[in-house]
Design a protein around this motif. Structure first.
Motif, PDB file in Angstrom:
ATOM      1  N   ALA A 127      82.874  97.458  87.964  1.00 57.57           N
ATOM      2  CA  ALA A 127      82.120  96.880  86.738  1.00 57.57           C
ATOM      3  C   ALA A 127      81.089  98.392  86.615  1.00 57.57           C
ATOM      4  CB  ALA A 127      80.818  96.298  87.840  1.00 57.57           C
ATOM      5  N   GLY A 128      82.124  99.113  85.934  1.00 60.19           N
ATOM      6  CA  GLY A 128      81.569 100.529  85.495  1.00 60.19           C
ATOM      7  C   GLY A 128      80.869 101.158  86.914  1.00 60.19           C
ATOM      8  N   ASP A 129      79.703 100.996  86.995  1.00 56.43           N
ATOM      9  CA  ASP A 129      78.609 102.000  88.356  1.00 56.43           C
ATOM     10  C   ASP A 129      78.447 100.927  89.530  1.00 56.43           C
ATOM     11  OD1 ASP A 129      77.178 100.760  86.689  1.00 56.43           O
ATOM     12  OD2 ASP A 129      75.070 102.049  87.390  1.00 56.43           O
ATOM     13  N   LYS A 130      79.575 100.095  88.924  1.00 55.42           N
ATOM     14  CA  LYS A 130      79.607  99.112  90.550  1.00 55.42           C
ATOM     15  C   LYS A 130      79.962  98.519  90.948  1.00 55.42           C
ATOM     16  CE  LYS A 130      75.121  97.369  89.301  1.00 55.42           C
ATOM     17  NZ  LYS A 130      74.021  97.424  90.216  1.00 55.42           N
ATOM     18  N   VAL A 131      80.499  97.852  92.671  1.00 54.12           N
ATOM     19  CA  VAL A 131      82.050  97.679  92.870  1.00 54.12           C
ATOM     20  C   VAL A 131      81.540  96.636  93.407  1.00 54.12           C
ATOM     21  CG1 VAL A 131      83.529  98.281  94.446  1.00 54.12           C
ATOM     22  CG2 VAL A 131      82.967 100.278  92.826  1.00 54.12           C
ATOM     23  N   GLU A 183      76.854 109.560  91.662  1.00 50.97           N
ATOM     24  CA  GLU A 183      76.981 110.958  91.675  1.00 50.97           C
ATOM     25  C   GLU A 183      78.728 110.655  92.457  1.00 50.97           C
ATOM     26  OE1 GLU A 183      74.196 113.881  92.078  1.00 50.97           O
ATOM     27  OE2 GLU A 183      73.113 112.955  89.674  1.00 50.97           O
ATOM     28  N   GLY A 184      79.577 109.602  92.755  1.00 49.90           N
ATOM     29  CA  GLY A 184      80.082 109.318  93.838  1.00 49.90           C
ATOM     30  C   GLY A 184      79.638 108.838  95.289  1.00 49.90           C
ATOM     31  N   LYS A 185      78.814 108.922  95.391  1.00 43.88           N
ATOM     32  CA  LYS A 185      78.162 107.668  96.538  1.00 43.88           C
ATOM     33  C   LYS A 185      77.209 106.992  96.436  1.00 43.88           C
ATOM     34  CE  LYS A 185      76.300 112.828  97.748  1.00 43.88           C
ATOM     35  NZ  LYS A 185      75.282 113.907  98.361  1.00 43.88           N
TER      36      LYS A 185
END
Length: 126
Positions: A61-65, A94-96
């Motif tokens: 979901a974009g910046d959410k999983v 940022e990948g975290k």
């Protein structure tokens, strides 16, 4: 992916897990930083014998999983068993992994990230 309670008590990375009132949870509602992530895992798993969970599906979901998981275990205090699905919504920056919110109802988690149509577990499971 299956995960079992670590026997050595270790955790990896840091996150900000919180139930944010979406999961019926009598204990602390907000855990912050690496120490908070460890406290969350300890609080969550210490009441179980033979606790495990298995990821049934992921949804991007974009910046959410969204991770839909099945939890199984036996309560130490009563011997009662549990086998239930719930969801975790992870925020990625940022990948975290920076935040995790838990939902007792996976459909509510999907709705929270505008994926009301759901996810097909077979198509999304790693």
């Amino acid at each position: 992916m299956r995960t079992r309670k670590p026997r050595d008590g270790s955790t990896h990375g840091s996150s900000r897990p919180t139930s944010s009132g979406k999961f019926p949870w009598p204990e602390q509602q907000l855990y912050e930083g690496a120490d908070g992530a460890q406290a969350f895992l300890d609080d969550w798993t210490d009441v179980w014998d033979d606790w495990e969970f298995e990821v049934e599906a992921f949804a991007d979901a974009g910046d959410k999983v969204v991770a839909i998981v099945r939890q199984r275990g036996r309560a130490k205090a009563t011997g009662m068993t549990v086998d239930m699905s719930f969801a975790k919504v992870w925020t990625v920056r940022e990948g975290k992994l920076t935040r995790m919110e838990m939902y007792a109802d996976p459909a509510q988690a999907l709705k929270a990230v505008d994926l009301e149509n759901g996810v097909t577990p077979e198509a999304e499971t790693p």
